[in-house]
Design an enzyme around this catalytic site. Structure first.
Site, PDB file in Angstrom:
ATOM      1  N   HIS A  49      -1.591  31.394  14.392  1.00 37.18           N
ATOM      2  CA  HIS A  49      -1.759  30.217  13.847  1.00 37.18           C
ATOM      3  C   HIS A  49      -2.575  28.678  14.209  1.00 37.18           C
ATOM      4  O   HIS A  49      -2.178  28.572  15.784  1.00 37.18           O
ATOM      5  CB  HIS A  49      -0.726  29.557  12.877  1.00 37.18           C
ATOM      6  CG  HIS A  49      -1.380  28.589  12.005  1.00 37.18           C
ATOM      7  ND1 HIS A  49      -0.726  27.554  12.038  1.00 37.18           N
ATOM      8  CD2 HIS A  49      -0.779  28.750  10.400  1.00 37.18           C
ATOM      9  CE1 HIS A  49      -0.407  26.440  10.951  1.00 37.18           C
ATOM     10  NE2 HIS A  49      -1.305  27.053  10.006  1.00 37.18           N
ATOM     11  N   ASP A  93       6.875  32.619  16.752  1.00 38.33           N
ATOM     12  CA  ASP A  93       6.550  31.731  15.854  1.00 38.33           C
ATOM     13  C   ASP A  93       7.055  32.932  14.556  1.00 38.33           C
ATOM     14  O   ASP A  93       5.916  33.519  14.238  1.00 38.33           O
ATOM     15  CB  ASP A  93       4.921  31.623  15.820  1.00 38.33           C
ATOM     16  CG  ASP A  93       3.881  30.699  14.227  1.00 38.33           C
ATOM     17  OD1 ASP A  93       5.486  30.559  13.254  1.00 38.33           O
ATOM     18  OD2 ASP A  93       3.940  30.382  14.281  1.00 38.33           O
ATOM     19  N   GLN A 107       6.245  33.398   8.662  1.00 38.65           N
ATOM     20  CA  GLN A 107       6.060  34.438   8.067  1.00 38.65           C
ATOM     21  C   GLN A 107       6.700  35.645   8.463  1.00 38.65           C
ATOM     22  O   GLN A 107       6.939  36.223   7.232  1.00 38.65           O
ATOM     23  CB  GLN A 107       4.497  34.334   8.150  1.00 38.65           C
ATOM     24  CG  GLN A 107       3.220  33.154   7.830  1.00 38.65           C
ATOM     25  CD  GLN A 107       3.406  32.683   6.122  1.00 38.65           C
ATOM     26  OE1 GLN A 107       4.143  33.669   5.756  1.00 38.65           O
ATOM     27  NE2 GLN A 107       3.131  31.349   6.598  1.00 38.65           N
ATOM     28  N   LYS A 148       9.089  27.399   3.522  1.00 40.85           N
ATOM     29  CA  LYS A 148       8.223  28.300   3.695  1.00 40.85           C
ATOM     30  C   LYS A 148       9.462  29.589   3.294  1.00 40.85           C
ATOM     31  O   LYS A 148       9.591  30.832   3.134  1.00 40.85           O
ATOM     32  CB  LYS A 148       7.721  28.788   4.888  1.00 40.85           C
ATOM     33  CG  LYS A 148       6.086  28.614   4.723  1.00 40.85           C
ATOM     34  CD  LYS A 148       5.367  29.256   6.071  1.00 40.85           C
ATOM     35  CE  LYS A 148       4.563  28.188   6.573  1.00 40.85           C
ATOM     36  NZ  LYS A 148       3.384  27.973   5.727  1.00 40.85           N
ATOM     37  N   CYS A 178      -5.949  28.632   8.975  1.00 40.81           N
ATOM     38  CA  CYS A 178      -5.368  28.311  10.129  1.00 40.81           C
ATOM     39  C   CYS A 178      -6.197  28.459  10.704  1.00 40.81           C
ATOM     40  O   CYS A 178      -4.179  29.129  12.661  1.00 40.81           O
ATOM     41  CB  CYS A 178      -4.330  27.491  10.078  1.00 40.81           C
ATOM     42  SG  CYS A 178      -4.261  25.930   9.024  1.00 40.81           S
TER      43      CYS A 178
HETATM   44  N1  PLP Z   1       2.740  29.422  12.170  1.00 43.58           N
HETATM   45  C1  PLP Z   1       2.085  29.945  10.556  1.00 43.58           C
HETATM   46  C2  PLP Z   1       2.496  32.194  11.353  1.00 43.58           C
HETATM   47  C3  PLP Z   1       2.282  29.264   9.906  1.00 43.58           C
HETATM   48  O1  PLP Z   1       1.726  30.442   8.618  1.00 43.58           O
HETATM   49  C4  PLP Z   1       2.920  28.372   9.689  1.00 43.58           C
HETATM   50  C5  PLP Z   1       2.286  27.812   7.987  1.00 43.58           C
HETATM   51  O2  PLP Z   1       1.747  28.479   7.439  1.00 43.58           O
HETATM   52  C6  PLP Z   1       2.873  27.819  10.296  1.00 43.58           C
HETATM   53  C7  PLP Z   1       2.664  28.305  12.058  1.00 43.58           C
HETATM   54  C8  PLP Z   1       3.298  26.031  10.509  1.00 43.58           C
HETATM   55  O3  PLP Z   1       4.236  25.681   9.964  1.00 43.58           O
HETATM   56  P1  PLP Z   1       4.052  23.724   8.788  1.00 43.58           P
HETATM   57  O4  PLP Z   1       2.692  24.067   8.682  1.00 43.58           O
HETATM   58  O5  PLP Z   1       4.827  24.431   8.427  1.00 43.58           O
HETATM   59  O6  PLP Z   1       4.430  23.707   9.990  1.00 43.58           O
END
Ligand code: PLP
Length: 415
Positions: A132, A209, A212, A235, A373
């Site tokens: 992401h 990270d 998900q 999430k 993203c």
């Molecule tokens: N990393 C992953 C794999 C994500 O799917 C997301 C959000 O969709 C993020 C990071 C960023 O999360 P946040 O916008 O809640 O900080």
């Protein structure tokens, strides 16, 4: 306490569970909402809504600073939430749990603070090609500042990491590895245990990270042995604006504060400031108090249902979706990993993802379209974006059927 559960292996009573989520009764364009955008954010169960309401109605007060009754009550509830989250991922110490604004904020904290202390010119940071943007850009920023280089573990056509590529890239120049547990755009579950073991064998720390992953599978941080793990409250059925960074005590103690302000200090003079102990050293300013407490309520809810039962229910609905979608002529999946979770990305014929998303929306089906993203993933597959259906344990097979009907309808209109 680990991921203790009251319902373990049973398939869930989904209809009963759906009653816990008031928003699922919403009508969109006069039809029942079919919410398949759970990777973007999940819906909130009643106990989370009540927690937020309860805080502002009965004990709204700032934490950690007051001697008065309400402040003590708020502080206690906030710290109980931290304890629950520590328990949920089986952290060794509560002070390894840092409240953040979300995954993005947690990764930025590590990139800036770890990078400031441990990165120098010529060093390398290793990420993957399916990250992401929030696990790419913070590292680019610090690499640029320090004269370090960002290296990228490649992926293959199935949307899986090329692990021989990882082995080759894991040189003695690498100072940290940062990879996603589950890809938000492909649904791939990465072999993070293997990545962590290999990195640790050459003394390189690993950030996971878990944006998900945390809502889909049990995570025991001591067993996983990740050095850092970031996720977002929203999430995992909690509110927006709050998240968690887990960090191993030994790293957090060595890293400098990320932000300065109230709460993160022990003593301030104009000549010198000393910093507070963990976790407060990394929690400057008034936090999202109600959000943190409500995240604790979300964790309670998930534990009550049982994360293994959630995983099982989701695997069933995702497998069903995969089967039914496979039968649609001209639908092609983007990402076809053997081990997958949560999200399914696809394209249909030469219909633009936005057009398909709009037609599904008019049928009250919420999916996400675009690059999610993860622009480098789209570049790899040479596509502008995908349609992504992403699932939670409250989704039903009937909703999958409606998705399939919706796609068929869009095909008739557009192809
Ligand atoms: N990393 C992953 C794999 C994500 O799917 C997301 C959000 O969709 C993020 C990071 C960023 O999360 P946040 O916008 O809640 O900080």
């Amino acid at each position: 306490m680990t991921n203790s559960e009251t319902i373990t292996d049973s398939v869930l009573d989904i209809e009963k569970i759906r009653r816990d989520f008031p928003i699922l009764k919403t009508k969109v364009y006069g039809k029942p909402l079919i919410y398949l955008d759970n990777a973007a954010t999940t819906q909130k169960p009643q106990p989370v809504l009540e927690s937020l309401h309860n805080y502002y109605t009965h004990y709204n007060s700032n934490v950690h600073r007051g001697v008065h009754f309400l402040s003590q009550q708020a502080t206690e509830a906030y710290e109980v939430a931290r304890r629950k989250i520590a328990g949920y991922i089986n952290a060794r110490h509560e002070h390894e749990i840092i409240f953040t604004k979300g995954t993005t904020n947690g990764i930025n904290l590590v990139a800036a603070s770890f990078g400031k202390k441990f990165l120098k010119a010529g060093d390398e940071v290793l990420i993957s090609a399916m990250e992401h943007h929030s696990n790419i850009v913070p590292w680019q920023l610090i690499c640029e500042e320090k004269g370090a280089t960002l290296k990228v573990i490649p992926i293959d056509e199935a949307g899986e990491l090329k692990m021989d590529g990882f082995d080759e890239l894991l040189t003695d120049k690498v100072k940290i590895v940062a990879v996603t547990y589950v890809s938000n755009s492909l649904g791939t579950v990465n072999p993070v245990h293997e990545i962590i073991q290999k990195a640790h064998a050459v003394n390189v720390p690993v950030l996971i990270d878990a944006a998900q992953a945390i809502q889909h599978m049990p995570i025991d941080i001591q067993q996983l042995d990740a050095d850092f793990l970031a996720f977002s409250g929203h999430k995992i059925y909690g509110p927006t604006g709050v998240g968690i960074l887990y960090g191993k005590e030994k790293w957090l103690n060595e890293m400098p504060p990320y932000e300065g302000g109230g709460d993160m200090i022990k003593n301030v003079t104009f000549a010198k400031t000393t910093y507070n102990e963990l976790p407060f050293k990394f929690e400057a300013g008034t936090p999202d108090i109600s959000g943190g407490i409500a995240l604790g309520a979300a964790i309670d809810y998930v534990q009550h249902v049982g994360i293994s039962a959630i995983q099982q229910a989701e695997e069933e609905v995702v497998a069903y979706a995969y089967d039914r979608l496979s039968a649609i002529p001209s639908l092609r999946f983007i990402g076809d990993a053997k081990h997958r979770s949560g999200a399914i990305s696809f394209l249909v014929g030469n219909i633009h993802p936005f057009d398909l998303g709009e037609i599904l929306d008019k049928q009250s089906i919420a999916v996400r379209t675009g690059h999610h993203c993860t622009q480098p993933v789209m570049d790899f597959f040479q596509i502008p974006g995908t349609v992504r259906a992403s699932f939670a344990f409250y989704n039903t097979k009937a909703e999958v059927d409606a998705l399939v009907d919706g796609i068929e309808k869009a095909k008739r209109m557009l192809e």
